[in-house]
Design a protein around this motif. Structure first.
Motif, mmCIF file in Angstrom:
data_model
loop_
_atom_site.group_PDB
_atom_site.id
_atom_site.type_symbol
_atom_site.label_atom_id
_atom_site.label_comp_id
_atom_site.label_asym_id
_atom_site.label_seq_id
_atom_site.Cartn_x
_atom_site.Cartn_y
_atom_site.Cartn_z
ATOM 1 N N GLU A 14 34.237 -10.368 76.236
ATOM 2 C CA GLU A 14 34.793 -9.825 74.996
ATOM 3 C C GLU A 14 33.896 -10.200 73.815
ATOM 4 O O GLU A 14 33.398 -11.334 73.758
ATOM 5 N N ILE A 15 33.724 -9.281 72.908
ATOM 6 C CA ILE A 15 32.943 -9.582 71.692
ATOM 7 C C ILE A 15 33.808 -10.474 70.804
ATOM 8 O O ILE A 15 34.941 -10.107 70.468
ATOM 9 N N PRO A 16 33.306 -11.674 70.458
ATOM 10 C CA PRO A 16 34.120 -12.552 69.595
ATOM 11 C C PRO A 16 34.367 -11.897 68.232
ATOM 12 O O PRO A 16 33.622 -11.004 67.820
ATOM 13 N N LYS A 17 35.394 -12.395 67.535
ATOM 14 C CA LYS A 17 35.769 -11.840 66.211
ATOM 15 C C LYS A 17 34.589 -11.856 65.234
ATOM 16 O O LYS A 17 34.424 -10.947 64.425
ATOM 17 N N ASN A 18 33.775 -12.924 65.324
ATOM 18 C CA ASN A 18 32.653 -13.032 64.379
ATOM 19 C C ASN A 18 31.358 -12.403 64.919
ATOM 20 O O ASN A 18 30.272 -12.675 64.421
ATOM 21 N N GLY A 19 31.499 -11.562 65.928
ATOM 22 C CA GLY A 19 30.362 -10.781 66.402
ATOM 23 C C GLY A 19 29.613 -11.417 67.560
ATOM 24 O O GLY A 19 29.894 -12.559 67.954
#
Ligand SMILES: Nc1ccn([C@H]2C[C@H](O)[C@@H](COP(=O)(O)OP(=O)(O)OP(=O)(O)O)O2)c(=O)n1
Length: 178
Positions: free
Chosen positions: A60-65
């Motif tokens: 998954e792509i983390p929230k901060n990219g």
């Protein structure tokens, strides 16, 4: 012939084009902007074998990219699920992603009449670049098709990329007999 914005809207009204989620502001003059879904994937093995089923690992792509690096093929997926029942959909990059050195497909931009799924993106980058889930990543354009369709993609027995998914799908080349 490429469909204009108002023709795309008419086709959506008729149900021959489905884009979910659909946002009016993503409709361009003759295209629709699609966005990067939250899952990426990379191949488990560094050396791929065109005859073998090459496994991938999703993350998954983390929230901060997430920073993409040159030299690795990343499989991404559009946030949008699409159905195209009467036109030939093409996935294209956006000038703004291109200017960041992000390629979103490796030779395969064409879709088929009857394709009903999210789109897998074959992403490579020219230099390290951080990407974010939900960012604009590409655009769909729709061509008028000439002649009758004998076999729609979604009814083709051996279509490889028909199974509905919200994750990128690896190459199914191994299903070809060669
Ligand atoms: N970057 C891309 C390009 C295409 N597609 C989807 C839309 C197409 O309708 C479908 C099949 O594409 P191709 O015909 O190019 O792929 P293959 O010939 O390898 O598969 P098949 O034998 O299923 O046609 O994949 C996708 O998800 N991502």
């Amino acid at each position: 012939m490429i469909l204009s914005d108002s023709r795309i809207l008419e086709e959506i009204e008729k149900g021959t084009i489905i884009i979910e989620p659909f946002k009016r502001e993503c409709l361009g003059t003759n295209s629709y902007d699609v966005h990067l879904g939250k899952y990426l994937a990379t191949y488990t093995n560094r050396v791929l074998d065109a005859k073998a089923h090459n496994e991938i690992e999703h993350f998954e792509i983390p929230k901060n990219g997430y920073v993409l690096h040159p030299g690795t093929l990343y499989l991404g997926v559009t946030l949008e699920y699409t159905e195209t029942h009467a036109h030939v959909p093409f996935l294209e990059g956006k000038s703004s992603t291109g200017r960041l050195g992000i390629d979103i497909h490796a030779t395969a931009g064409k879709g088929d009449v009857g394709f009903c799924n999210t789109w897998t993106l074959e992403i490579s980058v020219a230099q390290p670049v951080k990407v974010y889930a939900g960012m604009p990543i590409g655009q769909l354009i729709y061509f008028v098709v000439e002649g009758n369709i004998a076999t729609m993609y979604n009814t083709k027995g051996n279509a490889k990329y028909n199974n509905k998914t919200t994750r990128p799908v690896e190459s199914m080349m191994w299903k070809n007999k060669f």
